[in-house]
Design an enzyme around this catalytic site. Sequence first.
Site, PDB file in Angstrom:
ATOM      1  N   HIS A   1       0.861  -1.193   0.000  1.00 49.07           N
ATOM      2  CA  HIS A   1       0.000   0.000   0.000  1.00 49.07           C
ATOM      3  C   HIS A   1       0.890   1.233   0.000  1.00 49.07           C
ATOM      4  CE1 HIS A   1      -2.829   3.005   1.720  1.00 49.07           C
ATOM      5  NE2 HIS A   1      -3.754   2.256   1.169  1.00 49.07           N
ATOM      6  N   PHE A   2       1.322   1.696  -1.036  1.00 45.12           N
ATOM      7  CA  PHE A   2       1.219   1.298  -2.430  1.00 45.12           C
ATOM      8  C   PHE A   2       2.622   0.991  -2.940  1.00 45.12           C
ATOM      9  CE2 PHE A   2      -2.258   4.238  -1.570  1.00 45.12           C
ATOM     10  CZ  PHE A   2      -3.348   3.544  -2.054  1.00 45.12           C
TER      11      PHE A   2
END
Length: 172
Positions: A71-72
Amino acid sequence: MVDKRESYTKEDLLASGRGELFGANGPQLPAPNMLMMDRVVKMTETGGNFDKGYVEAELDINPDMWFFGCHFIGDPVMPGCLGLDAMWQLVGFYLGWLGGEGKGRALGVGEVKFTGQVLPSAKKVTYRIHFKRVVNRRLVMGIADGEVLVDGKQIYTATDLKVGLFQDTSAF
């Protein structure tokens, strides 16, 4: 009788996740990786913004934490929902600390505001929970406002965090 200490270590929190801290019928914290704190540094039945109870806990941040890898990709940031969940976790933990029994479930939140982020370069996240009300009848429920700080700077706020303790969750 619950041992109402003012602070708890990581091992204490892990014991809560195994159902060993607040007794067989007390609420449990989640196990890692969903346990979003390393220690509780302060718990009081008074204090906080409403003088109805206060909890402060901390999470040490390092770049190898599981969520930074997904993420991410190329833009690692701790998901905001994990900070929100940590606040719910602490409301439920407080209810167990008060002697409440049952399985903890998040029941809602009034408003959440995100004004910052937790990056891999951060050192510490601090959670502060200010209790507004505790209902201890057939339903055990805590209502609180919360804040999340990263390295001393407030980055999230939440109003009316609600957690209930339930003897039976089959119809939930």
